[in-house]
Design a protein around this motif. Sequence first.
Motif, PDB file in Angstrom:
ATOM      1  N   ALA A  59      -5.379   6.093  -8.847  1.00 52.78           N
ATOM      2  CA  ALA A  59      -5.182   4.144  -9.018  1.00 52.78           C
ATOM      3  C   ALA A  59      -3.896   4.829  -8.723  1.00 52.78           C
ATOM      4  O   ALA A  59      -3.038   5.415  -9.508  1.00 52.78           O
ATOM      5  N   PRO A  60      -2.975   3.557  -7.547  1.00 51.55           N
ATOM      6  CA  PRO A  60      -1.343   3.143  -8.254  1.00 51.55           C
ATOM      7  C   PRO A  60      -0.530   3.183  -9.520  1.00 51.55           C
ATOM      8  O   PRO A  60      -1.342   2.322 -10.119  1.00 51.55           O
ATOM      9  N   GLU A  61       0.336   4.118  -9.658  1.00 52.42           N
ATOM     10  CA  GLU A  61       0.971   3.630 -11.058  1.00 52.42           C
ATOM     11  C   GLU A  61       2.162   2.532 -10.545  1.00 52.42           C
ATOM     12  O   GLU A  61       1.929   2.146 -11.549  1.00 52.42           O
ATOM     13  N   ASN A  62       2.182   1.862  -9.645  1.00 55.72           N
ATOM     14  CA  ASN A  62       2.950   0.990  -9.704  1.00 55.72           C
ATOM     15  C   ASN A  62       2.220  -0.557 -10.010  1.00 55.72           C
ATOM     16  O   ASN A  62       2.361  -1.527  -8.884  1.00 55.72           O
ATOM     17  N   PHE A  80       0.486  -1.419   0.189  1.00 55.97           N
ATOM     18  CA  PHE A  80      -0.125   0.389   0.196  1.00 55.97           C
ATOM     19  C   PHE A  80       0.761   1.285  -0.265  1.00 55.97           C
ATOM     20  O   PHE A  80       0.369   2.478  -0.010  1.00 55.97           O
ATOM     21  N   ASP A  81       1.825   1.320   0.353  1.00 59.74           N
ATOM     22  CA  ASP A  81       3.186   2.948  -0.173  1.00 59.74           C
ATOM     23  C   ASP A  81       2.409   3.133  -1.629  1.00 59.74           C
ATOM     24  O   ASP A  81       2.320   3.043  -2.694  1.00 59.74           O
ATOM     25  N   GLY A  82       2.427   4.659  -1.211  1.00 60.63           N
ATOM     26  CA  GLY A  82       1.722   5.266  -2.839  1.00 60.63           C
ATOM     27  C   GLY A  82       0.187   5.373  -2.776  1.00 60.63           C
ATOM     28  O   GLY A  82       0.693   5.668  -3.979  1.00 60.63           O
ATOM     29  N   VAL A  83       0.421   4.807  -1.996  1.00 61.61           N
ATOM     30  CA  VAL A  83      -1.845   4.187  -1.822  1.00 61.61           C
ATOM     31  C   VAL A  83      -1.996   6.128  -1.310  1.00 61.61           C
ATOM     32  O   VAL A  83      -1.642   6.472  -0.036  1.00 61.61           O
ATOM     33  N   ARG A  84      -2.547   6.774  -2.397  1.00 58.81           N
ATOM     34  CA  ARG A  84      -3.641   7.635  -1.231  1.00 58.81           C
ATOM     35  C   ARG A  84      -4.719   7.125  -0.533  1.00 58.81           C
ATOM     36  O   ARG A  84      -6.066   7.537  -1.200  1.00 58.81           O
ATOM     37  N   PHE A  85      -4.806   7.893   0.148  1.00 58.82           N
ATOM     38  CA  PHE A  85      -6.269   7.878   1.300  1.00 58.82           C
ATOM     39  C   PHE A  85      -7.152   8.890   0.943  1.00 58.82           C
ATOM     40  O   PHE A  85      -7.322   9.313   1.823  1.00 58.82           O
ATOM     41  N   THR A  86      -7.875   8.987   0.384  1.00 66.46           N
ATOM     42  CA  THR A  86      -8.815   9.638   0.213  1.00 66.46           C
ATOM     43  C   THR A  86     -10.007   8.890  -0.239  1.00 66.46           C
ATOM     44  O   THR A  86     -10.310   8.018   0.186  1.00 66.46           O
ATOM     45  N   PRO A  87     -10.837   9.650  -0.145  1.00 65.02           N
ATOM     46  CA  PRO A  87     -13.043   9.137  -0.271  1.00 65.02           C
ATOM     47  C   PRO A  87     -12.920   8.893  -0.950  1.00 65.02           C
ATOM     48  O   PRO A  87     -12.442   8.539  -2.060  1.00 65.02           O
ATOM     49  N   PHE A  88     -13.840   7.397  -0.104  1.00 63.19           N
ATOM     50  CA  PHE A  88     -13.287   6.130  -1.513  1.00 63.19           C
ATOM     51  C   PHE A  88     -12.549   5.397  -2.176  1.00 63.19           C
ATOM     52  O   PHE A  88     -12.123   5.306  -2.977  1.00 63.19           O
ATOM     53  N   THR A  89     -11.436   5.204  -1.248  1.00 58.77           N
ATOM     54  CA  THR A  89     -10.619   4.659  -0.567  1.00 58.77           C
ATOM     55  C   THR A  89     -10.834   2.806  -0.486  1.00 58.77           C
ATOM     56  O   THR A  89     -11.336   3.544   0.778  1.00 58.77           O
ATOM     57  N   PHE A  90     -10.592   1.991  -0.340  1.00 56.56           N
ATOM     58  CA  PHE A  90     -11.140   0.489  -0.465  1.00 56.56           C
ATOM     59  C   PHE A  90      -9.558  -0.070  -0.409  1.00 56.56           C
ATOM     60  O   PHE A  90      -9.620  -0.255  -1.125  1.00 56.56           O
TER      61      PHE A  90
END
Length: 128
Positions: free
Chosen positions: A47-50, A20-30
């Motif tokens: 969406a994560p680039e990696n 989950f590195d680089g995942v942005r915890f914005t609304p509607f993130t599961f």
Amino acid sequence: MKPDLEILPGRFAIAKVRDFDGVRFTPFTFLARTDAEWSVVCREEEAPENALAKETGFGMLRIPGSLDFSLTGILAGISDVLARAEIGIFAASTFDTDYILLKEGQMRAAAWALEQEGYVVRRVETQA
């Protein structure tokens, strides 16, 4: 009991990630982590680039409000209607409610099928 359904604005993605590195915890993130994989559902632009694999172009339905854990068959009823209409779904749940993702191009057909079965489907705008 047939709950109302809301069509949320925006486009969503489902991604398989290494972590989950680089995942942005914005609304509607599961986030989901099992013994076999790590997955992220998020707004398409987040969406994560990696990502190891990624599907984009999803719309999202929400059952508004809070569903009691004693209720049964809510998601099953909705998914049955959509299965009969040959519309595939990806379901995600939170403590309070359920969310249903389907390919954005199928949203109109999904809403029509659900309305034919007595569901109320409406578009909403969210602030987040």
